[in-house]
Every structure is written in structure tokens, then in C-alpha cells.
Design an enzyme around this catalytic site. Structure first.
Site, PDB file in Angstrom:
ATOM      1  N   LYS A 270       0.836  -1.213   0.000  1.00 19.94           N
ATOM      2  CA  LYS A 270       0.000   0.000   0.000  1.00 19.94           C
ATOM      3  C   LYS A 270       0.867   1.258   0.000  1.00 19.94           C
ATOM      4  O   LYS A 270       0.638   2.218  -0.748  1.00 19.94           O
ATOM      5  CB  LYS A 270      -0.908  -0.019   1.242  1.00 19.94           C
ATOM      6  CG  LYS A 270      -1.593   1.290   1.544  1.00 19.94           C
ATOM      7  CD  LYS A 270      -2.615   1.605   0.500  1.00 19.94           C
ATOM      8  CE  LYS A 270      -3.019   3.051   0.504  1.00 19.94           C
ATOM      9  NZ  LYS A 270      -3.886   3.376  -0.611  1.00 19.94           N
TER      10      LYS A 270
ATOM     11  N   CYS B 167      -3.085  11.163   0.801  1.00 19.95           N
ATOM     12  CA  CYS B 167      -2.301   9.917   0.696  1.00 19.95           C
ATOM     13  C   CYS B 167      -0.842  10.127   0.307  1.00 19.95           C
ATOM     14  O   CYS B 167       0.060   9.721   1.029  1.00 19.95           O
ATOM     15  CB  CYS B 167      -2.963   8.995  -0.320  1.00 19.95           C
ATOM     16  SG  CYS B 167      -4.711   8.792  -0.024  1.00 19.95           S
TER      17      CYS B 167
END
Ligand code: SAJ
Length: 448
Positions: free
Chosen positions: A221, A275
Site C-alpha cells: 500500500k 495519501c
């Protein structure tokens, strides 16, 4: 496999399992509604009570294509409802999906407090027969060293409680579409948990489901977003090199990307959003360990963080071409969101650009169709309000709204004809051919 495992698997397979989503933000809400739309009965919970009240009335808290329609549908067919207490959600549900944020502290370290609070509640709950999924991004090591000890306080993983890490992969702006098609990674420690999680996600997505060791899932991720951040940094650095050579980065990008193994990203005003500016730091700060050094990752962060300053320099040079300076100028801004067609302004490069302009004495007028945020500038409700009488128009976000704006109209409304196009929305040659002072990231400079 135990009786309890078979029972939970059957609930999932028949979509009779009750799902509970903790954290109804940009990840949790699309996730909750997509599972509800797939046929599950879904309960949502969030610390923000106003958000829960709004959702019950059909109001979505942020711009996301298709999300409002999905919410109305799921409220109408009674597939989605919210509860105020997390304990109640845990009690009611067979599967609990945790989607709370893991931001950074002011010292650029992972802030695990939201997740830790939820894990405390889970540790003190009756979890027998339940599957717990973590979707929040986490520093490597968190699942085994923090999540599992909490879940195993009263239960045994793989025997009467199950858990998996399924990192979210939602791109804000196309979340409702991509959630079904993007392949999902299921990270697990024990096979039974992996199997339960896999069968759950296969009920909602049409994309591939990839199962792997939980440590790989954690790191994958963070590497995905670091990969993108580093690539954008390369594009940004190359754009500065283009300016030195006096060539157009955009044309260079087209030429380079004709090579089958090259994907030069787009240069711009910097990297924002919840993010990319954060995940490289999660990658380099393992749970309970020392910070890992990585020159390339840290340098990429520095390059991307430096781009808003480059934007301010371009504005100053455009103004100086007309004998003006930042301190005696009115500057119109189009777009403060961190990327096109979203309302999210977290870590947006617009913040630094606007703050610096205000610090240097500019009068800043801001228009963004999706958000009320203006970072201290004066907000206007019409896009031309940011152009009329301004000494420069600066495009920071490439919202579709701006795409068809006519350069002649821009020129006729500006007091001083300076356009700084950080997203390359307009044709630079065309702009300069009508005597606009057109400046952009990675675009040849001005000649007197
Ligand atoms: N940006 C550029 N140039 C580019 C691409 C992006 O300057 O060529 C900038 C954007 O303008 C924006 C920032 O980068 O400011 C981030 O935008 P993005 O579209 O790259 O990503 P996010 O943050 O909206 O979503 C990312 C996605 N990750 C990857 O593409 C690897 C998404 O798939 C993830 O699910 C999401 O992070 C997340 O939640 O982690």
C-alpha cells in the site's frame, strides 16, 4: 475448520452477514455504500455526529461522483443506516471494517491515535465469531504488533475471531467506479482469516482479489503511493530542467511516453491530498522501530514540497514583466482542491501558494466550485470574479469547469494580462499569440 468459522463463511456467502464500517470518510463511506449496494446490510459509525445526521438525511459530506445517488438508494432500500456508538456497531455486526485516518503528527511521524482508540474499544468487546478488517493505511508491523494483540485479548485468531488487512485503494473523484474494478490485496496472518476476507470482497468487487502475507500487504500500500510520489517528483524536476533548456515539458512528455516502457508523469504545482504526501513517511517509520533512511524517497518529498514556491516565483516574474510586484497586485486563483474535480483541500499546494502571496502583500481572490476553503484569500462565487480587475490569473487545480474558459475573455477581464497555468490547461502558444503573458511549470520563459 470450526463450526463458528463455517457459520460466518455461510453468512458472508449468502450476504446475510451484517457489516459495520467504522469511519465514514472518503474511504469508509464509499466502502459502506458499495457493500450495501452489493446486497449486504451495512451499519456505519463515525465520531462526527453532524456527519451521521447529514447522512441520515441523504447529504454527502464531500464531492464524489455518484456517491449521493448511491446513498439515496441505500437509504431507500434500508441497506444502510448509522449508529452513534461504536460499541453498538460492534455488537450488531458480524464483520467490522475499520476505515479511520492514520495521518501524520506535526513531527512528520504516523499518528495512530484514531486507530488505537478503535482497537481499545474492539479489545474490550465481545468479538467471538466476528471478522475484523483493517482498511486504514498502517506503518509496517502494525497489524501483527498492534492490531492482533488487541483482537486476541479475549479470543484466538483463526479459531473464534478472524482478521485481515485489506488496504483501501480508492482514488478520490472516481471512488464509486474504481472500488469495484481495482484489484484488491488481502493481507492475512492465518489462512482462515484470508479466506473469509477474500470471500467477502469477492461479493462486492469484480476486479481481481490478490491474497498475500500481511507484511507484504502493509508495505505494498505504502509503496504504491510512494511510487507515484517519486514519479511526480521526477516529472517536476524534469520540468525545471526543461525551463533551463527553454523547452516545453508537455511536448517532451508526449515524446518520451511514446516509448513503451516510459511513463513520465505530469509536472504541476506540487503533490497534495490525504495519501501521497503521507504514505512515504508511513513506509519509512515501521511500527515500534527507528526511522529508515531513503535518499530518493525523501528527496522526492522535498521536490514536490518545493513546487508551490516555484509557482509563486512564476507569478512574481510575470508581474515584474509588467513592472509590477506581488505586494501591489491583485491575484485571482482558480482552484484550491488538491486535484481536479474533488472538494478535498488537504495538503493542497494551493495553501502554500496563497499563504505566501498574502505574506508578500498580494490581494488574493479565490474561486473553487467544490469547496468553501480559500486559505485566507477572498472567496468569490463566480469564476470570472477572480479574473475581473486582477493582475494575474493563477490556475492551481484543473477542474473541468475551467477547461472551456476562453483566453480572449480572460485577457479582456484582467487588469494586467498575466496567466500562470500550473496544470497546463491552456495552449501556451495560443495564449502568447494574443499577447497574454503566459507562464507555466516546465514552459519556456518570457523574452522581452
Ligand atoms: N499529481 C501530479 N502529477 C501527476 C499525478 C498526480 O502532480 O502526474 C498530483 C495531483 O495533482 C495531486 C497528487 O499528485 O495533488 C495526488 O493525486 P493522485 O491522483 O496521484 O492520487 P490521490 O492521492 O488522489 O490517490 C492516490 C492513488 N494512488 C495511486 O495512484 C498509486 C489512489 O489509487 C489511492 O487509493 C489513494 O492515493 C489512497 O487513498 O491511498
Amino acid at each position: 475448520m470450526s463450526e463458528k468459522y463455517r457459520y460466518l463463511l455461510e453468512l458472508i456467502e449468502s450476504k446475510r452477514a451484517k457489516l459495520g464500517i467504522i469511519g465514514l470518510g472518503q474511504v469508509g463511506l464509499p466502502t459502506a455504500l458499495s457493500f450495501a449496494d452489493a446486497g449486504f446490510s451495512v451499519t456505519g459509525n463515525d465520531v462526527n455526529k453532524n456527519l451521521l445526521d447529514g447522512l441520515a438525511k441523504g447529504a454527502i459530506p464531500f464531492e464524489e461522483e455518484g456517491l449521493a445517488d448511491l446513498l439515496h438508494k441505500c437509504l431507500q432500500n434500508n441497506k444502510f443506516h448509522t449508529v452513534e456508538r461504536t460499541e453498538e456497531l460492534i455488537r450488531e455486526c458480524d464483520v467490522i471494517i475499520v476505515c479511520v485516518p492514520t495521518p501524520l503528527t506535526e513531527h512528520v511521524r504516523p499518528d495512530m491515535s484514531y486507530l488505537e482508540d478503535i482497537m481499545q474499544i474492539l479489545a474490550n468487546s465481545f468479538l467471538e465469531g466476528k471478522l475484523v478488517i483493517i482498511e486504514s493505511s498502517i506503518p509496517p508491523g502494525t497489524f501483527e504488533d498492534m492490531i492482533l494483540p488487541h483482537l486476541q485479548k479475549k479470543n484466538m485468531l483463526g479459531d473464534n475471531v478472524w482478521a485481515a488487512f485489506v488496504p483501501e485503494r480508492l482514488a478520490p473523484g472516481s471512488a464509486t467506479r474504481e472500488i469495484r474494478t481495482t484489484p484488491r490485496v488481502i493481507g492475512f496472518h492465518d489462512i482462515a482469516s484470508g479466506h473469509l476476507a477474500q470471500s467477502l470482497y469477492k461479493k462486492m468487487i469484480s476486479g481481481q482479489v490478490i491474497t498475500t502475507d500481511v507484511r507484504i500487504a502493509e508495505i505494498s500500500k505504502l509503496v504504491e503511493n510512494t511510487y507515484r510520489d517519486v514519479n511526480v517528483a521526477l516529472a517536476n524536476e524534469v520540468s525545471l530542467i526543461c525551463e533551463i533548456y527553454g523547452i516545453d515539458f508537455k511536448e517532451l512528455q508526449t515524446v518520451c511516453n511514446s516509448h513503451p516502457r516510459v511513463n513520465l508523469h505530469s509536472a504541476g504545482p506540487g503533490v497534495g491530498g490525504p495519501c501521497l504526501p503521507k504514505d512515504p513517511y508511513l513506509l519509512l517509520n515501521p511500527h515500534g522501530g527507528n526511522t529508515i533512511e531513503s535518499k530518493i524517497i525523501q528527496h522526492a518529498r522535498n521536490v514536490n514540497d518545493s513546487m508551490p514556491r516555484r509557482v509563486v516565483d512564476l507569478i512574481a516574474s510575470g508581474l515584474s514583466f509588467h513592472g509590477k510586484s506581488l505586494s501591489d497586485s491583485k491575484i485571482g486563483i482558480w482552484g484550491v482542491a488538491y486535484k481536479a474535480n474533488v472538494s478535498d483541500t488537504r495538503f493542497s499546494p494551493a495553501k502554500m501558494v496563497i499563504s505566501e502571496l498574502i505574506r508578500q502583500g498580494s490581494h488574493v481572490i479565490v474561486f473553487d466550485p467544490y469547496t468553501q476553503e480559500s486559505f485566507g484569500g477572498t472567496k468569490v462565487s463566480d469564476m470570472w470574479g477572480a479574473v475581473e480587475g486582477s493582475d494575474a490569473l493563477v490556475i492551481i487545480t484543473d477542474h473541468n469547469t475551467f477547461r472551456n474558459a476562453d483566453l480572449d475573455s480572460i485577457k479582456s477581464k484582467l487588469s494586467t494580462p498575466v496567466v500562470v497555468d500550473t496544470r497546463r490547461m491552456f495552449d501556451g502558444n495560443l495564449a502568447r499569440s494574443i499577447s497574454l503573458t503566459y507562464l507555466a511549470i516546465g514552459y519556456p520563459g518570457l523574452r522581452k
